[in-house]
Design an enzyme around this catalytic site. Structure first.
Site, mmCIF file in Angstrom:
data_model
loop_
_atom_site.group_PDB
_atom_site.id
_atom_site.type_symbol
_atom_site.label_atom_id
_atom_site.label_comp_id
_atom_site.label_asym_id
_atom_site.label_seq_id
_atom_site.Cartn_x
_atom_site.Cartn_y
_atom_site.Cartn_z
ATOM 1 N N ASN A 180 28.241 6.459 69.854
ATOM 2 C CA ASN A 180 27.045 5.964 69.159
ATOM 3 C C ASN A 180 25.917 5.930 70.200
ATOM 4 O O ASN A 180 26.120 6.311 71.360
ATOM 5 C CB ASN A 180 27.307 4.603 68.486
ATOM 6 C CG ASN A 180 27.650 3.514 69.487
ATOM 7 O OD1 ASN A 180 27.330 3.607 70.667
ATOM 8 N ND2 ASN A 180 28.302 2.468 69.017
ATOM 9 N N THR A 206 26.120 9.258 66.829
ATOM 10 C CA THR A 206 25.878 8.548 65.570
ATOM 11 C C THR A 206 24.754 7.533 65.784
ATOM 12 O O THR A 206 24.698 6.863 66.824
ATOM 13 C CB THR A 206 27.159 7.859 65.050
ATOM 14 O OG1 THR A 206 27.645 6.981 66.069
ATOM 15 C CG2 THR A 206 28.237 8.878 64.713
ATOM 16 N N GLN A 209 22.756 3.707 60.304
ATOM 17 C CA GLN A 209 22.377 4.115 58.936
ATOM 18 C C GLN A 209 21.559 5.388 58.897
ATOM 19 O O GLN A 209 21.445 6.044 57.880
ATOM 20 C CB GLN A 209 21.547 2.999 58.289
ATOM 21 C CG GLN A 209 22.368 2.050 57.490
ATOM 22 C CD GLN A 209 21.556 1.458 56.333
ATOM 23 O OE1 GLN A 209 20.595 2.030 55.840
ATOM 24 N NE2 GLN A 209 21.963 0.279 55.906
ATOM 25 N N ASP A 238 34.424 4.165 63.004
ATOM 26 C CA ASP A 238 35.799 4.672 62.870
ATOM 27 C C ASP A 238 35.932 5.523 61.605
ATOM 28 O O ASP A 238 36.609 6.553 61.610
ATOM 29 C CB ASP A 238 36.789 3.501 62.821
ATOM 30 C CG ASP A 238 36.714 2.658 64.075
ATOM 31 O OD1 ASP A 238 36.409 3.219 65.146
ATOM 32 O OD2 ASP A 238 36.927 1.434 63.988
ATOM 33 N N ASN A 262 29.102 11.074 57.390
ATOM 34 C CA ASN A 262 28.036 10.085 57.141
ATOM 35 C C ASN A 262 28.251 9.388 55.795
ATOM 36 O O ASN A 262 28.079 8.169 55.674
ATOM 37 C CB ASN A 262 26.664 10.766 57.080
ATOM 38 C CG ASN A 262 26.066 11.017 58.448
ATOM 39 O OD1 ASN A 262 26.535 10.487 59.445
ATOM 40 N ND2 ASN A 262 25.036 11.845 58.496
HETATM 41 O O1 RIB Z 1 35.637 -0.361 65.530
HETATM 42 C C1 RIB Z 1 36.044 -1.589 64.983
HETATM 43 C C2 RIB Z 1 37.309 -2.040 65.640
HETATM 44 O O2 RIB Z 1 37.051 -2.321 66.998
HETATM 45 C C3 RIB Z 1 37.885 -3.313 65.078
HETATM 46 O O3 RIB Z 1 38.758 -3.100 64.000
HETATM 47 C C4 RIB Z 1 38.524 -3.959 66.276
HETATM 48 O O4 RIB Z 1 39.916 -4.028 66.222
HETATM 49 C C5 RIB Z 1 38.051 -3.174 67.491
HETATM 50 O O5 RIB Z 1 39.034 -2.371 67.977
#
Ligand code: RIB
Length: 293
Positions: A180, A206, A209, A238, A262
């Site tokens: 990011n 990234t 938004q 993630d 996205n």
């Molecule tokens: O990216 C979010 C995650 O970062 C959370 O779920 C937490 O566990 C950390 O690893």
């Protein structure tokens, strides 16, 4: 088949109407535990979008370990290569407030994965269409995984989060890098936009938004994000990575793949918890305007 090598955490989430100042005690209005960890989150995101997903990681022998494994299995993620180690599972202390979050991770079992044991997973990695990693597990494990994938010509996404463990060696081995903005700044300095030109169609930054940026070899591309009402932004990055992995493993054209990611990320923030809002493929297609991909 997608393989995710990464962290598995239990998220201990506390919500409050403002972040407390240093030394201050504030009252919260919610405490709950939900499955998380960047690796597990990316695995769940990819599985919900229809991929066969295999997880390589570690959980502890504690009750969280049982819950975390059960959660992954419930998402049809293959967990044969998730080892159980004596002691506690990884946890993340997540403070939610002011439309954002602050996270402290205690790695626990995640840091008991070793580079040496990655050899045992060589055929799993070699047979994958895509291998996704983050930096919440020991750096030598990432290095070894990247080497094995490189040897076998398997494409990789390295999500350098948190960026503190990032080494320049990753730049030559990882096929795609997805920091990011904050992580990009840690990796390349304030002028990270110039770095995009050095890694065309490989470095994707990234920008929340607003979407994601990369350089396609001749021009800078911003793939616009989707406006949405955010309930909880935890796990949005993630979701982006899991979805990008799915799209690229399916050989979707690069820009389409970023748009797909996205759209998935924008849906993920509409519900509570890192994994709570991760969408199914049909929801992503609707957000994209019903276009077939
Ligand atoms: O990216 C979010 C995650 O970062 C959370 O779920 C937490 O566990 C950390 O690893």
């Amino acid at each position: 088949m997608i393989t995710v090598v990464g962290s598995i955490n239990m998220d201990l989430v506390v919500r409050t109407n403002r972040f407390p100042k240093q030394g201050e005690t504030a009252l919260g209005d919610l405490y709950t535990t939900v499955p998380g960890g960047k690796g597990a989150n990316q695995a769940v995101a990819a599985a919900r979008l229809g991929s066969e997903v295999h997880m390589i990681g570690a959980v502890g022998t504690d009750a969280f370990g049982d819950e975390l494994l059960a959660g992954l299995k419930a998402e049809s993620i293959q967990v044969n290569n998730v080892k159980r180690v004596e002691g506690t599972s990884g946890i993340a202390n997540i403070l939610l407030s002011e439309g954002d979050n602050r996270i402290i991770v205690v790695p626990g079992a995640n840091h008991q994965l070793t580079a040496v044991e990655m050899k045992a997973f060589e055929s799993q990695l070699a047979n994958s269409q895509m291998v996704i990693m983050q930096l919440e597990i020991p750096i030598p494990v990432i290095q070894r995984t990247l080497e094995i994938c490189h040897q076998h010509g398997v494409p990789t996404i390295l999500n350098p989060a948190p960026a503190t463990g990032f080494t320049d060696e990753f730049l030559s081995y990882a096929t795609y890098l997805t920091p990011n903005e904050t992580e990009a700044e840690e990796m390349f300095g304030q002028d990270w936009e110039a770095a995009l030109e050095q890694y065309p169609n490989r470095l994707i930054v990234t920008i929340g938004q607003k979407g994601a940026r990369y350089f396609d070899g001749s021009r800078h591309v911003t793939v616009e994000g989707f406006a949405t009402e955010a309930v909880d932004t935890t796990g949005a990055g993630d979701t982006f990575n899991g979805a990008l992995g799915v799209a690229l493993a399916e050989s979707m054209p690069f820009e389409e793949a970023v748009r797909f990611a996205n759209a998935a990320a924008s849906l993920s923030v509409e519900k509570f918890g890192a994994q709570g809002g991760m969408p199914k493929r049909q929801e992503v297609l609707v957000r994209l305007g019903g276009r077939e991909l």
